[in-house]
Scaffold this active site. Structure first.
Site, PDB file in Angstrom:
ATOM      1  N   VAL A 151       5.221   4.095  -2.772  1.00  0.00           N
ATOM      2  CA  VAL A 151       4.739   5.073  -1.778  1.00  0.00           C
ATOM      3  C   VAL A 151       3.560   5.836  -2.372  1.00  0.00           C
ATOM      4  O   VAL A 151       3.652   6.356  -3.489  1.00  0.00           O
ATOM      5  CB  VAL A 151       5.851   6.074  -1.374  1.00  0.00           C
ATOM      6  CG1 VAL A 151       5.311   7.091  -0.378  1.00  0.00           C
ATOM      7  CG2 VAL A 151       7.046   5.339  -0.781  1.00  0.00           C
ATOM      8  N   ASP A 220       3.954  -1.828   6.906  1.00  0.00           N
ATOM      9  CA  ASP A 220       3.855  -1.214   5.566  1.00  0.00           C
ATOM     10  C   ASP A 220       4.062   0.301   5.650  1.00  0.00           C
ATOM     11  O   ASP A 220       4.734   0.889   4.796  1.00  0.00           O
ATOM     12  CB  ASP A 220       2.486  -1.550   4.948  1.00  0.00           C
ATOM     13  CG  ASP A 220       2.396  -1.070   3.513  1.00  0.00           C
ATOM     14  OD1 ASP A 220       3.066  -1.670   2.654  1.00  0.00           O
ATOM     15  OD2 ASP A 220       1.687  -0.087   3.254  1.00  0.00           O
ATOM     16  N   LYS A 224       7.197   2.649   4.078  1.00  0.00           N
ATOM     17  CA  LYS A 224       7.036   3.855   3.258  1.00  0.00           C
ATOM     18  C   LYS A 224       7.780   5.035   3.880  1.00  0.00           C
ATOM     19  O   LYS A 224       8.405   5.824   3.172  1.00  0.00           O
ATOM     20  CB  LYS A 224       5.555   4.177   3.082  1.00  0.00           C
ATOM     21  CG  LYS A 224       4.867   3.164   2.175  1.00  0.00           C
ATOM     22  CD  LYS A 224       3.372   3.347   2.214  1.00  0.00           C
ATOM     23  CE  LYS A 224       2.670   2.330   1.330  1.00  0.00           C
ATOM     24  NZ  LYS A 224       1.260   2.177   1.663  1.00  0.00           N
ATOM     25  N   GLY A 339      -4.960   0.767  -4.198  1.00  0.00           N
ATOM     26  CA  GLY A 339      -5.926   0.323  -5.201  1.00  0.00           C
ATOM     27  C   GLY A 339      -5.209  -0.122  -6.455  1.00  0.00           C
ATOM     28  O   GLY A 339      -4.178   0.443  -6.826  1.00  0.00           O
TER      29      GLY A 339
HETATM   30  N1  LIG Z   1      -2.814  -3.202  -3.607  1.00  0.00           N
HETATM   31  C1  LIG Z   1      -2.383  -1.950  -3.568  1.00  0.00           C
HETATM   32  O1  LIG Z   1      -3.136  -0.987  -3.486  1.00  0.00           O
HETATM   33  C2  LIG Z   1      -0.916  -1.689  -3.627  1.00  0.00           C
HETATM   34  C3  LIG Z   1      -0.013  -2.712  -3.619  1.00  0.00           C
HETATM   35  N2  LIG Z   1       1.314  -2.454  -3.668  1.00  0.00           N
HETATM   36  C4  LIG Z   1       2.240  -3.573  -3.658  1.00  0.00           C
HETATM   37  O2  LIG Z   1       2.013  -4.387  -4.790  1.00  0.00           O
HETATM   38  C5  LIG Z   1       2.407  -5.716  -4.501  1.00  0.00           C
HETATM   39  C6  LIG Z   1       1.309  -6.669  -4.936  1.00  0.00           C
HETATM   40  O3  LIG Z   1       0.145  -6.394  -4.215  1.00  0.00           O
HETATM   41  P1  LIG Z   1      -1.247  -7.081  -4.600  1.00  0.00           P
HETATM   42  O4  LIG Z   1      -1.358  -7.197  -6.077  1.00  0.00           O
HETATM   43  O5  LIG Z   1      -2.257  -6.320  -3.842  1.00  0.00           O
HETATM   44  O6  LIG Z   1      -1.063  -8.528  -3.985  1.00  0.00           O
HETATM   45  P2  LIG Z   1      -1.782  -9.904  -4.436  1.00  0.00           P
HETATM   46  O7  LIG Z   1      -1.699 -10.820  -3.268  1.00  0.00           O
HETATM   47  O8  LIG Z   1      -3.107  -9.626  -5.047  1.00  0.00           O
HETATM   48  O9  LIG Z   1      -0.821 -10.452  -5.584  1.00  0.00           O
HETATM   49  C7  LIG Z   1       0.468 -10.941  -5.337  1.00  0.00           C
HETATM   50  C8  LIG Z   1       0.856 -11.798  -6.524  1.00  0.00           C
HETATM   51  O10 LIG Z   1       2.225 -12.167  -6.367  1.00  0.00           O
HETATM   52  C9  LIG Z   1       2.351 -13.544  -6.710  1.00  0.00           C
HETATM   53  N3  LIG Z   1       3.588 -14.039  -6.136  1.00  0.00           N
HETATM   54  C10 LIG Z   1       3.911 -14.276  -4.844  1.00  0.00           C
HETATM   55  N4  LIG Z   1       5.178 -14.734  -4.759  1.00  0.00           N
HETATM   56  C11 LIG Z   1       5.650 -14.769  -6.029  1.00  0.00           C
HETATM   57  C12 LIG Z   1       6.893 -15.142  -6.612  1.00  0.00           C
HETATM   58  N5  LIG Z   1       7.913 -15.566  -5.858  1.00  0.00           N
HETATM   59  N6  LIG Z   1       7.028 -15.076  -7.962  1.00  0.00           N
HETATM   60  C13 LIG Z   1       6.007 -14.647  -8.741  1.00  0.00           C
HETATM   61  N7  LIG Z   1       4.816 -14.286  -8.251  1.00  0.00           N
HETATM   62  C14 LIG Z   1       4.651 -14.347  -6.902  1.00  0.00           C
HETATM   63  C15 LIG Z   1       1.075 -14.163  -6.185  1.00  0.00           C
HETATM   64  O11 LIG Z   1       0.852 -15.431  -6.760  1.00  0.00           O
HETATM   65  C16 LIG Z   1       0.076 -13.112  -6.651  1.00  0.00           C
HETATM   66  O12 LIG Z   1      -0.221 -13.307  -8.023  1.00  0.00           O
HETATM   67  C17 LIG Z   1       2.708  -5.752  -2.992  1.00  0.00           C
HETATM   68  O13 LIG Z   1       4.108  -5.680  -2.789  1.00  0.00           O
HETATM   69  C18 LIG Z   1       2.049  -4.488  -2.464  1.00  0.00           C
HETATM   70  O14 LIG Z   1       2.706  -3.931  -1.353  1.00  0.00           O
HETATM   71  C19 LIG Z   1       1.824  -1.199  -3.749  1.00  0.00           C
HETATM   72  C20 LIG Z   1       0.987  -0.127  -3.774  1.00  0.00           C
HETATM   73  C21 LIG Z   1      -0.458  -0.282  -3.668  1.00  0.00           C
HETATM   74  N1  LIG Z   2      -1.428  -2.058   1.580  1.00  0.00           N
HETATM   75  C1  LIG Z   2      -0.949  -0.795   1.114  1.00  0.00           C
HETATM   76  C2  LIG Z   2      -1.111  -0.731  -0.374  1.00  0.00           C
HETATM   77  C3  LIG Z   2      -0.241   0.289  -0.951  1.00  0.00           C
HETATM   78  O1  LIG Z   2       0.953   0.368  -0.724  1.00  0.00           O
HETATM   79  C4  LIG Z   2      -1.744   0.328   1.750  1.00  0.00           C
HETATM   80  O2  LIG Z   2      -2.729   0.027   2.412  1.00  0.00           O
HETATM   81  O3  LIG Z   2      -1.364   1.497   1.597  1.00  0.00           O
END
Ligand SMILES: NC(=O)C1=CN([C@@H]2O[C@H](COP(=O)(O)OP(=O)(O)OC[C@H]3O[C@@H](n4cnc5c(N)ncnc54)[C@H](O)[C@@H]3O)[C@@H](O)[C@H]2O)C=CC1
Ligand SMILES: N[C@@H](CC=O)C(=O)O
Length: 360
Positions: A151, A220, A224, A339
């Site tokens: 969150v 999403d 949250k 981010g």
């Molecule tokens: N990007 C952001 O600002 C934020 C992201 N998040 C959360 O972080 C998590 C990751 O987000 P991102 O890095 O942006 O996504 P992304 O798409 O860049 O990376 C996801 C990664 O997970 C891997 N993956 C998918 N299924 C898998 C599995 N079964 N086992 C191992 N690896 C697996 C993919 O190959 C990839 O490397 C999400 O749940 C998102 O909600 C939370 C807060 C902020």
């Molecule tokens: N996709 C989410 C990333 C963080 O949780 C957002 O846009 O807030």
């Protein structure tokens, strides 16, 4: 994978496996290579297709190359075995995926005595029964669940809510902007560029979910809201949140690659809403609200330029907590809510807290 002598200069007390090497996972790998992460050592990493594991340690900066060369099949059991074989007193699975399958394993890992630190909201932000299972499992395994990244990308909102709750304060209402990507999109959507072009940028900056429809569809934000409400003691389930989706019906059930090719189909409707709001002197913001009667709603709302949500910048999130003791003026927390760097820092912060607690 060769051992990393430098890592062993620190006591081997906290061993980690990292699931997900996307934008957040990569940013965490960069942090794990800094002095702030002393005492944490990586013994495995995986993406959706490949993994590496070495109980003697994996060098964070070499993970990408090692994954590229790896022929190991994806198998969580082998990663957990590396944690066990490490001999560390504190064994942690870090989930930086958006995978429902991995989230469904969190409770089992906790029950087996592994700590879990997660950016993935699927375990805590969906079914109430999953949330309850997870908390029972953590108690059974005498381990912790780190969720600061789920969150506000680590803004101190969950910790604040929990402290208020522990002090006997009661959350009465919750209002704000809980999505970094939607905040960024509507802070920039002034009619000079199509919404779909901005969405492509938000995706490239790493603000959106891997499938941006999870953001645009309100899921999403609803997750949250549920995580926040539950952390404050409200037993809300998914059906209790009314969600207004920005994804038109024809784009909802197609596969992600098709959606990414057809994002321009979002533009007509959303530009009409923006123009209408502008004619009436307002702006659009994607708001979340839990009211005093327990009704929860997330959706696009026209607000006046003087509204607090209209004055946000960048990926700012805004959380206004109205509680029994913050009733006249809500307690407000605001700051960047998406981010890679801030999110990875939230994961690192949870890891360091775990390490400190285990050592105490
Ligand atoms: N990007 C952001 O600002 C934020 C992201 N998040 C959360 O972080 C998590 C990751 O987000 P991102 O890095 O942006 O996504 P992304 O798409 O860049 O990376 C996801 C990664 O997970 C891997 N993956 C998918 N299924 C898998 C599995 N079964 N086992 C191992 N690896 C697996 C993919 O190959 C990839 O490397 C999400 O749940 C998102 O909600 C939370 C807060 C902020
Ligand atoms: N996709 C989410 C990333 C963080 O949780 C957002 O846009 O807030």
């Amino acid at each position: 994978m060769s051992a990393a002598p430098k890592l062993f200069a620190c006591p081997k007390d906290t061993a980690i496996v990292l699931l997900g090497t996307g934008v957040v996972g990569c940013a965490l790998l960069r942090l794990l290579a800094t002095p702030a992460a002393s005492g944490l050592y990586l013994v495995g990493a995986a993406n959706s297709r490949r993994q590496i594991a070495n109980a003697r340690g994996v060098v964070p900066t070499q993970v990408f190359a090692a994954l590229g060369a790896s022929t190991l099949p994806r198998d969580d059991a082998a990663l957990l075995a590396a944690l066990d074989a490490s001999g560390a007193s504190c064994r942690v699975v870090v989930d930086a995926t958006a995978s429902g399958e991995e989230a469904a394993q969190h409770a089992a890992w906790l029950a087996a005595g592994f700590h879990v630190v997660s950016a993935n909201k699927a375990a805590t932000g969906e079914k109430l029964s999953a949330w309850q299972d997870l908390h029972r499992a953590a108690a059974r395994g005498a381990v912790s669940y780190g969720d600061a990244a789920t969150v506000g990308a680590g803004l101190p909102v969950l910790s604040t809510l929990r402290r208020l709750h522990a002090c006997g304060d009661r959350l009465l209402a919750l209002d704000g902007v809980f999505s970094g990507s939607l905040s960024w999109l509507f802070n920039h959507f002034d009619g000079s560029r199509p919404f779909s072009a901005l969405l492509r940028d938000a995706r490239a900056f790493g603000y959106t979910e891997p499938d941006p429809r999870i953001d645009l569809g309100g899921a999403d934000v609803a997750r949250k809201l549920l995580i926040l409400a539950r952390s404050a003691g409200h037993a809300l389930d998914v059906a209790d949140v009314e969600i207004e989706s920005l994804v038109p019906p024809q784009l909802r059930d197609i596969d992600m690659a098709d959606f990414l090719n057809r994002m321009e189909e979002l533009d007509g409707e959303i530009e009409a809403r923006r123009a209408q709001a502008a004619r009436e002197g307002g702006v659009l913001r994607f708001l979340a609200r839990l009211d005093e009667r327990g009704r929860a709603h997330v959706g696009l709302t026209q607000v006046a330029p003087t509204h607090p949500a209209a004055r946000l910048a960048g990926t700012d999130n805004l959380f206004a907590l109205t509680t029994q003791r913050y009733q006249v003026q809500p307690l407000v927390i605001q700051g960047p809510g998406a981010g890679p760097e801030v999110t990875a820092q939230a994961l690192l912060g949870d890891l360091l807290t775990l390490r400190r607690n285990v050592a105490a």
